[in-house]
Design an enzyme around this catalytic site. Sequence first.
Site, PDB file in Angstrom:
ATOM      1  N   GLU A  50       0.824  -1.140   0.161  1.00 57.16           N
ATOM      2  CA  GLU A  50      -0.223  -0.009   0.022  1.00 57.16           C
ATOM      3  C   GLU A  50       0.878   1.345   0.054  1.00 57.16           C
ATOM      4  O   GLU A  50       1.765   1.289   0.792  1.00 57.16           O
ATOM      5  CB  GLU A  50      -0.891  -0.042   1.456  1.00 57.16           C
ATOM      6  CG  GLU A  50      -1.717   1.214   1.483  1.00 57.16           C
ATOM      7  CD  GLU A  50      -2.686   1.152   2.704  1.00 57.16           C
ATOM      8  OE1 GLU A  50      -3.495   1.780   2.854  1.00 57.16           O
ATOM      9  OE2 GLU A  50      -2.231   0.524   3.714  1.00 57.16           O
ATOM     10  N   LYS A 118      -9.573   2.068  -2.330  1.00 55.46           N
ATOM     11  CA  LYS A 118      -9.684   1.564  -0.885  1.00 55.46           C
ATOM     12  C   LYS A 118     -11.175   2.011  -0.601  1.00 55.46           C
ATOM     13  O   LYS A 118     -11.676   3.028  -0.464  1.00 55.46           O
ATOM     14  CB  LYS A 118      -8.728   1.959  -0.163  1.00 55.46           C
ATOM     15  CG  LYS A 118      -8.708   1.558   1.292  1.00 55.46           C
ATOM     16  CD  LYS A 118      -7.604   1.881   2.290  1.00 55.46           C
ATOM     17  CE  LYS A 118      -7.270   1.410   3.297  1.00 55.46           C
ATOM     18  NZ  LYS A 118      -6.122   1.762   4.195  1.00 55.46           N
ATOM     19  N   CYS A 152      -5.299  -3.022   2.597  1.00 58.66           N
ATOM     20  CA  CYS A 152      -5.331  -3.020   3.999  1.00 58.66           C
ATOM     21  C   CYS A 152      -6.499  -3.152   4.984  1.00 58.66           C
ATOM     22  O   CYS A 152      -7.236  -4.015   5.214  1.00 58.66           O
ATOM     23  CB  CYS A 152      -4.429  -1.411   4.493  1.00 58.66           C
ATOM     24  SG  CYS A 152      -3.670  -1.708   5.935  1.00 58.66           S
TER      25      CYS A 152
END
Length: 265
Positions: A50, A118, A152
């Site tokens: 990331e 995300k 994540c």
Amino acid sequence: MERVRGMSGLKVLGVQWDLAWESPEANRARVERLLEGRRPEPETLVVLPEMFSTGFSMNAEGISEEPGGETERWAWDRARAWGVWLVAGWARRDAQGVAGNEAVVVSPAGRTVATYRKRRPFSPGDEPRHYPAGGEAVVFEWRGLGVAPFICYDLRFPEVFGAVVDRRPELLTVIASWPERRIEHWMTLLRARAIEHQAYVVGVNRTGEDPAHRYPGHSVVVDPWGEVVVDAGSVEGVIEATLDLGRLREYREKLPFLEDRRVAA
């Protein structure tokens, strides 16, 4: 570097290191040095952490790049030069100029073929204020496999992964800046997502530290049975695994758990 052998050809590779804070040039150069010792085979899927070019910085104004910016052009060049597929994350602005925490997928032809923003920004770290959530799940095709990228904090939310289940991806990638104090959650949740989706999972985390956290690495490949088949440990370096697509598809055919999913009323 660790290797796991299986069905020929379907190779995935993850790279972890101590990211240089807000220094894209240094991080891009580090990726190149780490891969110098072993050139990935053509068509390998190479996965970077990331926000690999800057670290997990909330300085959206300072670090975000426009589509086709410097880091994306580097990704095009490297994917084409190495003949690989590349999944890499950085802060990238959309057409309206709004920065997002994104995973960008580049083909060996040197083209961006998919982007994923995300869907669950990390609220305990104030991420939503700097990088708004994305709205769509993504599945792209790599050598006949469906691949779904995630980032994540997404990992904590089964419903985020459930958004792609009807498309039956056979590989899930999770790029991360996952801190040391919660590393057992990282390992457990990656295994859970593999079991739930009857899919391979590649989780790529960073090492080292930034102004807020220490990061323990432990980039891993998990098989569809939830077994960790390769683990990078806490040192910088490269992991590699070969996916057995035939065995995966046989498993899904014999035990079609995914067919019994129901949306809760």
